[in-house]
Enzyme design. Structure first.
Site, PDB file in Angstrom:
ATOM      1  N   LYS A  53       6.671   3.963  -1.907  1.00  0.00           N
ATOM      2  CA  LYS A  53       7.808   4.538  -0.813  1.00  0.00           C
ATOM      3  C   LYS A  53       8.491   5.890  -1.218  1.00  0.00           C
ATOM      4  O   LYS A  53       8.715   6.617  -0.304  1.00  0.00           O
ATOM      5  CB  LYS A  53       8.775   3.466  -0.642  1.00  0.00           C
ATOM      6  CG  LYS A  53       8.259   2.346   0.326  1.00  0.00           C
ATOM      7  CD  LYS A  53       8.072   2.718   1.899  1.00  0.00           C
ATOM      8  CE  LYS A  53       7.834   1.645   2.703  1.00  0.00           C
ATOM      9  NZ  LYS A  53       7.795   1.898   3.866  1.00  0.00           N
ATOM     10  N   SER A 307       1.390  -2.605  -3.670  1.00  0.00           N
ATOM     11  CA  SER A 307       2.534  -1.618  -3.115  1.00  0.00           C
ATOM     12  C   SER A 307       3.701  -1.521  -3.694  1.00  0.00           C
ATOM     13  O   SER A 307       4.372  -0.406  -3.813  1.00  0.00           O
ATOM     14  CB  SER A 307       2.280  -1.914  -1.616  1.00  0.00           C
ATOM     15  OG  SER A 307       2.930  -3.215  -1.436  1.00  0.00           O
TER      16      SER A 307
END
Length: 414
Positions: A53, A307
């Protein structure tokens, strides 16, 4: 539609290069042996702030004008985007306000505060991500601040997409890419780059069954709001896919599949035990899909994006419970014992077999232990053993009721 292409992703890659690291691409011996294929894990859990992110957040904020930087930024996040924004705020000297849904793990809240330091304020919202997102956008509009979208802004998508050239440099022979999907920013940005530079790579999005907003949108032909979102996989617990990301996913992504939350839990445990990876639930989505749903032969290695690794270790008891139930190894029963000596001994000696362990025993009526059934949890060695256990319970003089994990009764008792 906002411009998102390989050129924009490559420009973003130059911008974020000053803060991100090239995370490892590691062969998973476990998955490779199980599937008879080369399965690689792209370790974005080892990225700055332990998640991809930061790529999108930093790219967005690095392009702001001096005036916009002074006014400050606002965002909403289930945790990882917030950490990326907090990092960019502290690095670039931009004040920020971050709205978090109340289900955001405590560990993530503490990390946001530590990363953002005095540059960031947190606002906790009673509700899910979508409610926090609505309040964040309203605040940005009222205060004249920049709203840093976690997935649907062009700069965010391009920043998150910088994972694509990073990965391709490490594995130019990959055949299939598995990417976790929440709001769709990561897969949209990666697909935009791959379809121009390596169009033969098959790109598959992976959602949790309880928050499959991309699949719902593809089925409907447009973004739709899910009536209910299971927040267990909190990093992808989004009720509505982005407008920009939907169009990119529709046009560029080969398929979107779903994974049960229980399978995610099993994969989290396998990642920890076999690879030593502490993945958050969203970080285990892609490899859970490879392990269970993509065993058919496809040319080239399969790459799974891990992720993020911002997981609260206190959640592992719940992870173990969910995994065991999903694998059919843990079952719960209400057992009414007759009020006579030896009833419990009968249960232990004649109903349970070797390897069938009681992992939970509790009388449901605390005020009078002579009445009311007992809640009994039993763990098995093999899932198929449940049939024998059920048969022995049926043939016994005891009154036994099995509790289905799908029932509301289950959630009240367990």
């Amino acid at each position: 539609m906002a411009v998102v292409g390989a050129k924009e992703v490559e420009e973003a890659a130059q911008r974020v290069a000053e803060v991100i690291v090239q995370t490892p691409l590691e062969l998973s011996q476990r998955l490779s042996e199980e599937l008879g294929r080369e399965i690689y894990l792209k370790r974005e859990d080892r990225q700055v702030c332990r998640s991809f992110k930061v790529r999108g957040a930093y790219n967005t904020m690095a392009t702001l004008s001096p005036e916009a930087r002074r006014a400050g930024v606002v965002c909403a996040s289930a945790g990882n985007h917030a950490q990326g924004v907090a990092y960019a705020c502290a690095r670039l000297g931009i004040p920020g306000t971050i709205f978090l849904p109340s289900n955001t793990p405590k560990q993530k809240r503490q990390r946001i505060a530590a990363i953002g330091q005095s540059w960031v304020d947190q606002v906790i919202v009673e509700g899910n991500f979508d409610q926090a997102n609505e309040l964040a956008q309203a605040r940005a509009h009222e205060q004249g601040q920049v709203y840093v979208h976690p997935y649907d802004g062009a700069a965010t998508i391009c920043g998150q997409g910088t994972l694509a050239p990073d990965l391709y440099e490490q594995c130019p022979t990959m055949g299939t890419l598995l990417v976790p999907v929440g709001g769709g920013g990561l897969i949209a940005g990666m697909a935009a780059w791959f379809k121009e530079n390596a169009p033969d790579v098959t790109i598959i999005g992976v959602e949790s069954e309880g928050a499959a907003c991309a699949k719902a949108a593809l089925d409907a032909g447009h973004p739709v709001t899910l009536p209910h979102v299971n927040t267990f996989v909190d990093g992808t617990a989004v009720g509505r896919i982005g407008d920009v990301t939907f169009e990119l996913i529709r046009d560029l992504v080969d398929d979107v599949i779903t994974v049960p939350e229980g399978a995610v839990c099993t994969e989290m445990l396998d990642l920890y035990h076999s690879e030593g990876i502490i993945a958050e639930p969203a970080g285990a989505l892609a490899s859970a899909a490879a392990r269970r749903f993509l065993s058919e032969a496809r040319p080239g290695p399969i790459v799974c994006v891990v992720s993020g690794g911002n997981n609260d270790l206190s959640r592992y008891a719940d992870v173990i419970e969910r995994s065991a139930r999903y694998e059919g190894l843990r079952h719960y029963f209400l057992v009414t014992f007759p009020q006579e000596p030896g009833a419990l001994r009968l249960f232990l000696d004649e109903i349970l077999c070797a390897g069938e362990d009681i992992i939970h025993f509790e009388y449901t009526k605390k005020n009078n232990r002579d009445t009311g059934p007992a809640l009994v949890g039993i763990e098995l060695v093999h899932a198929a053993d449940i049939e024998g256990l059920r048969a022995r319970m049926k043939d016994s003089p005891l009154k036994v009721e099995e509790i289905s994990p799908d029932s509301d009764y289950f959630s009240l008792l367990i």
